[in-house]
Design a protein around this motif. Structure first.
Motif, mmCIF file in Angstrom:
data_model
loop_
_atom_site.group_PDB
_atom_site.id
_atom_site.type_symbol
_atom_site.label_atom_id
_atom_site.label_comp_id
_atom_site.label_asym_id
_atom_site.label_seq_id
_atom_site.Cartn_x
_atom_site.Cartn_y
_atom_site.Cartn_z
ATOM 1 N N ALA A 232 85.010 -0.939 -23.947
ATOM 2 C CA ALA A 232 84.471 -1.657 -25.110
ATOM 3 C C ALA A 232 85.523 -2.490 -25.821
ATOM 4 O O ALA A 232 85.199 -3.178 -26.792
ATOM 5 C CB ALA A 232 83.860 -0.661 -26.092
ATOM 6 N N GLN A 233 86.769 -2.421 -25.382
ATOM 7 C CA GLN A 233 87.856 -3.231 -25.947
ATOM 8 C C GLN A 233 87.999 -3.020 -27.461
ATOM 9 O O GLN A 233 88.145 -3.962 -28.232
ATOM 10 C CB GLN A 233 87.639 -4.715 -25.625
ATOM 11 N N GLY A 234 87.915 -1.744 -27.861
ATOM 12 C CA GLY A 234 88.136 -1.418 -29.260
ATOM 13 C C GLY A 234 86.922 -1.551 -30.155
ATOM 14 O O GLY A 234 87.022 -1.321 -31.360
ATOM 15 N N HIS A 235 85.771 -1.915 -29.610
ATOM 16 C CA HIS A 235 84.544 -2.050 -30.397
ATOM 17 C C HIS A 235 83.885 -0.672 -30.500
ATOM 18 O O HIS A 235 83.366 -0.143 -29.504
ATOM 19 C CB HIS A 235 83.602 -3.041 -29.720
ATOM 20 N N VAL A 236 83.898 -0.086 -31.680
ATOM 21 C CA VAL A 236 83.437 1.289 -31.848
ATOM 22 C C VAL A 236 81.966 1.455 -31.487
ATOM 23 O O VAL A 236 81.579 2.366 -30.748
ATOM 24 C CB VAL A 236 83.692 1.775 -33.288
ATOM 25 N N GLY A 237 81.118 0.571 -32.005
ATOM 26 C CA GLY A 237 79.688 0.691 -31.734
ATOM 27 C C GLY A 237 79.365 0.533 -30.270
ATOM 28 O O GLY A 237 78.544 1.273 -29.708
ATOM 29 N N ARG A 238 79.993 -0.425 -29.617
ATOM 30 C CA ARG A 238 79.731 -0.619 -28.185
ATOM 31 C C ARG A 238 80.269 0.551 -27.372
ATOM 32 O O ARG A 238 79.639 0.970 -26.393
ATOM 33 C CB ARG A 238 80.359 -1.922 -27.722
ATOM 34 N N ALA A 239 81.404 1.093 -27.759
ATOM 35 C CA ALA A 239 81.940 2.268 -27.061
ATOM 36 C C ALA A 239 80.972 3.434 -27.139
ATOM 37 O O ALA A 239 80.752 4.152 -26.151
ATOM 38 C CB ALA A 239 83.297 2.655 -27.643
ATOM 39 N N ARG A 240 80.352 3.626 -28.302
ATOM 40 C CA ARG A 240 79.384 4.717 -28.453
ATOM 41 C C ARG A 240 78.168 4.486 -27.562
ATOM 42 O O ARG A 240 77.657 5.413 -26.935
ATOM 43 C CB ARG A 240 78.958 4.834 -29.912
ATOM 44 N N ARG A 241 77.688 3.239 -27.488
ATOM 45 C CA ARG A 241 76.539 2.953 -26.630
ATOM 46 C C ARG A 241 76.866 3.193 -25.160
ATOM 47 O O ARG A 241 76.066 3.764 -24.420
ATOM 48 C CB ARG A 241 76.083 1.500 -26.835
ATOM 49 N N LEU A 242 78.045 2.759 -24.726
ATOM 50 C CA LEU A 242 78.423 2.954 -23.333
ATOM 51 C C LEU A 242 78.542 4.438 -22.990
ATOM 52 O O LEU A 242 78.188 4.859 -21.891
ATOM 53 C CB LEU A 242 79.751 2.246 -23.038
ATOM 54 N N ALA A 243 79.052 5.219 -23.948
ATOM 55 C CA ALA A 243 79.250 6.641 -23.692
ATOM 56 C C ALA A 243 77.941 7.418 -23.682
ATOM 57 O O ALA A 243 77.828 8.429 -22.976
ATOM 58 C CB ALA A 243 80.200 7.231 -24.737
ATOM 59 N N ARG A 244 76.926 6.942 -24.414
ATOM 60 C CA ARG A 244 75.713 7.741 -24.596
ATOM 61 C C ARG A 244 74.470 7.164 -23.933
ATOM 62 O O ARG A 244 73.488 7.883 -23.744
ATOM 63 C CB ARG A 244 75.444 7.918 -26.095
ATOM 64 N N PRO A 363 102.623 -5.536 -17.643
ATOM 65 C CA PRO A 363 102.585 -4.059 -17.775
ATOM 66 C C PRO A 363 101.579 -3.599 -18.819
ATOM 67 O O PRO A 363 101.931 -2.949 -19.805
ATOM 68 C CB PRO A 363 104.012 -3.723 -18.182
ATOM 69 N N VAL A 364 100.302 -3.939 -18.615
ATOM 70 C CA VAL A 364 99.252 -3.534 -19.551
ATOM 71 C C VAL A 364 98.128 -2.871 -18.757
ATOM 72 O O VAL A 364 97.900 -3.178 -17.583
ATOM 73 C CB VAL A 364 98.704 -4.730 -20.353
ATOM 74 N N ALA A 365 97.414 -1.969 -19.416
ATOM 75 C CA ALA A 365 96.311 -1.264 -18.756
ATOM 76 C C ALA A 365 95.108 -2.185 -18.624
ATOM 77 O O ALA A 365 94.865 -3.042 -19.482
ATOM 78 C CB ALA A 365 95.934 -0.030 -19.561
ATOM 79 N N PRO A 366 94.316 -2.046 -17.555
ATOM 80 C CA PRO A 366 93.115 -2.879 -17.405
ATOM 81 C C PRO A 366 92.036 -2.487 -18.405
ATOM 82 O O PRO A 366 91.954 -1.331 -18.836
ATOM 83 C CB PRO A 366 92.663 -2.589 -15.963
ATOM 84 N N VAL A 367 91.203 -3.442 -18.768
ATOM 85 C CA VAL A 367 90.069 -3.168 -19.643
ATOM 86 C C VAL A 367 89.023 -2.355 -18.894
ATOM 87 O O VAL A 367 88.515 -1.347 -19.382
ATOM 88 C CB VAL A 367 89.459 -4.488 -20.155
ATOM 89 N N HIS A 368 88.707 -2.787 -17.680
ATOM 90 C CA HIS A 368 87.673 -2.140 -16.875
ATOM 91 C C HIS A 368 88.345 -1.365 -15.736
ATOM 92 O O HIS A 368 88.605 -1.919 -14.659
ATOM 93 C CB HIS A 368 86.697 -3.175 -16.315
ATOM 94 N N THR A 369 88.607 -0.109 -15.971
ATOM 95 C CA THR A 369 89.299 0.685 -14.956
ATOM 96 C C THR A 369 88.466 0.869 -13.700
ATOM 97 O O THR A 369 89.005 0.995 -12.602
ATOM 98 C CB THR A 369 89.663 2.061 -15.541
ATOM 99 N N ASP A 370 87.141 0.879 -13.846
ATOM 100 C CA ASP A 370 86.281 1.110 -12.689
ATOM 101 C C ASP A 370 86.136 -0.109 -11.790
ATOM 102 O O ASP A 370 85.598 -0.002 -10.683
ATOM 103 C CB ASP A 370 84.903 1.609 -13.139
#
Length: 421
Positions: A232-244, A363-370
């Motif tokens: 979700a790139q730091g977006h709290v609401g979108r992170a919650r939707r993706l998780a649930r 040297p940065v982590a990917p946004v979409h690990t999958d």
């Protein structure tokens, strides 16, 4: 119930400033009560006009002003910060305890002295703003503040902005305006309004902070929370939707499959149609229930189902009101479609960002690990320059839609640019 600022993730500096302001607002009320007269809030960050002094000569409103702008990127918590601050202003303790009736009713959206403006359409019109300003000028029923929270102040029309400006220039003594906008750029908020407000800049919260909130508040498994926060790139609401929400994850997977589908001109147009249709379906699912409930409530209020004298005539005469409701609902559906499409474009931009960072060996982590493997393959095929061009194409599509280019035209142009590279 936790204190009101608990859900404002990764914004320690902003929270500290808002706590000081809430304490100053409480001091203003106490000073006004001691003088048996309503105290005024300072006219601006550096002004003490109209403020009340305590017996020791200290200005109690030094940390408070009558108009605020909360700025920051999507997902930073602009509206969360504004509502939490409104609750702190209505808190009987002046701290935002989260337990008192003032805090609970404000956060629940039922406080009599807090007006929440969440535009359902693409803009906020002058009629709505004039009515809001008129109501905000009344004396607080609870004895504290009248608070106006405008969640998307960047959607104000020019005329609505002028109506709001007049109220901010000559504010009632116990009214506070809390505006939320992406930035203080003139395209988002007018310079004249900005000059009369105190700005609270919010930053994109780190993924670790978002994941911690999902685990603590929503009971989400730590590994799922970490994946969702990064995606979700730091977006709290979108992170919650993706998780649930499994459907949200499926939509994201479909978007991230777009780079594999771009094998020719026809495939590019097919991918554009699929993206537009998915956004339309998501938007329709989000507004259908509310639209039906609103229409039923309005028809009932106008006498639908009644059997008394004049009931049928009342329904026939209600055509204008029903048409106005349909107009508002259409505007809300258009906005929901654009919001859904924008979320998809953000996901797609994240994919090409991953390809760019891999091509540059950053040297940065990917946004979409999958989809890191797919992004890595793209980085080898396109190199850094090609990845950057594709990322810019996605961002240009977002800007075009924001400028009212028809979404289908903008998305089709983007898909062709992604295919050509």
């Amino acid at each position: 119930m936790p204190e009101v600022f608990a859900d404002l993730v990764g914004q320690d500096e902003a929270v500290a400033e808002l706590r000081r302001a809430a304490a100053a607002a409480t001091a203003v009320l106490r000073a006004g009560a001691a003088d048996r007269a309503p105290a005024l809030i300072a006219a601006g960050p550096a002004s003490d006009a109209g403020s009340a002094l305590t017996a020791g000569g200290v200005d109690p409103s030094a940390g408070m002003t009558h108009a605020w702008i909360f700025t920051g990127p999507p997902g930073s918590g602009r509206s969360v910060a504004a509502r939490a601050f409104a609750a702190a202003l209505q808190c009987v303790h002046g701290t935002g305890c989260g337990e008192c009736p003032g805090c609970r009713t404000t956060l629940g959206g039922t406080h009599a002295d807090v007006r929440l403006v969440v535009p359902e359409g693409l803009s906020i019109g002058v009629g709505e703003m004039r009515a809001l300003v008129l109501r905000a000028a009344s004396t607080p029923s609870g004895g504290r503040w009248q608070v106006v929270v405008i969640s998307d102040a960047d959607r104000l029309t020019e005329a609505a902005g002028n109506a709001l400006l007049k109220a901010i220039e000559e504010p009632p003594p116990r009214t506070v305006f809390l505006l939320c906008a992406p930035s203080t750029h003139p395209d988002d908020i007018s310079v004249t309004i900005r000059s009369r407000c105190r700005v609270v800049p919010l930053r994109q919260p780190p993924a670790a902070a978002v994941a911690e909130v999902l685990v603590r508040r929503d009971g989400i498994a730590p590994d799922v929370a970490q994946w969702a926060a990064a995606a979700a790139q730091g977006h709290v609401g979108r992170a919650r939707r993706l998780a649930r929400d499994p459907e949200a994850r499926k939509r994201r997977e479909a978007v991230l499959a777009v780079p594999r589908r771009l094998t020719g001109v026809g495939a590019a147009f097919d991918a554009a149609s699929a993206l537009i249709e998915a956004a339309e379906a998501e938007a329709e699912a989000s507004v259908t229930e509310a639209d039906t409930a609103e229409r039923t409530a309005l028809e009932t209020a106008l006498g639908a189902g009644g059997t008394g004298r004049g009931a049928a005539g009342a329904i026939r005469g209600a055509a204008g009101q029903l048409k106005e409701l349909e107009k508002r609902q259409k505007s809300r559906a258009t906005r929901a479609q654009r919001d859904a499409l924008d979320r998809a474009l953000v996901d797609l931009a994240g994919f090409y960002r991953d390809a760019l960072t891999m091509a540059l060996r950053a040297p940065v982590a990917p946004v979409h690990t999958d989809t890191a493997a797919l992004a890595g393959a793209g980085a080898q095929k396109w190199d850094a320059e090609g990845s950057l061009r594709r990322l810019e194409s996605v961002l240009a599509c977002r800007a075009a839609i924001e400028a009212n280019v028809k979404p289908r035209i903008a998305v089709e142009a983007m898909m062709l640019a992604l295919w050509k590279g």
